[in-house]
Write an enzyme that holds these catalytic residues in place. Sequence first.
Site: not given
Length: 213
Positions: A23, A25, A181, A186
């Site tokens: 994951d 960001e 988030h 996540d």
Amino acid sequence: MSDEIEIIPLANRFRGFLPVVVDVETGGFNSRKDALLELAAVILRIDEKGELSRYRTHHWHIEPFPNANMDPKSLEINGIKPFSPLRLAIPEERALNEFFKVVRKELKLNRCNRSILVGHNAPFDLNFLNAASERIDCKRNPFHPFSTLDTVTLGALVYGQTVLARIAQAAGMGWDGEQAHSAVYDAEKTADIFCHIVNTWQTMDAAMKSVTD
């Protein structure tokens, strides 16, 4: 011997591919122009029953690459303050080299040929990973360049849901909206969902075979 040597290899489970849950960001949706700010990766292991589970999570806070775009709306959603010294962020090249080193080690231990990215909306994460790999001129990206395993598809198939939170809730796992988030949360939820669906399918498949035998 350590568990690093005595593991059960994953080589035969996914046609020689090593699934790694990822994951990211970011500072937006454009993998070429927007900053990669955070990366989490969950390493999976398989047991003697053929069941997958989370083994270890790796995590990096990443400095924006030079002239990277960062959309305020994206930063508001993920809560990242890119230039805060409290992030202890490291350069993109160092983060990716450390990450790829971890994956290559797992490839060898599991006797796999290549890694395949597991994610929720996995092409998004893979696109950012590939773009960053190109920026640092990496010659040994261990991931398949376009194939992925996506919990959006699996969630739609099994639960009729495509949103990560709703899939987790349908699977009886619960969901903490305050932690969502963040790359680690996540990635670990995605890993739990992926493992749960794969393990459930394996149990059902074994049961069906026993009935037909």
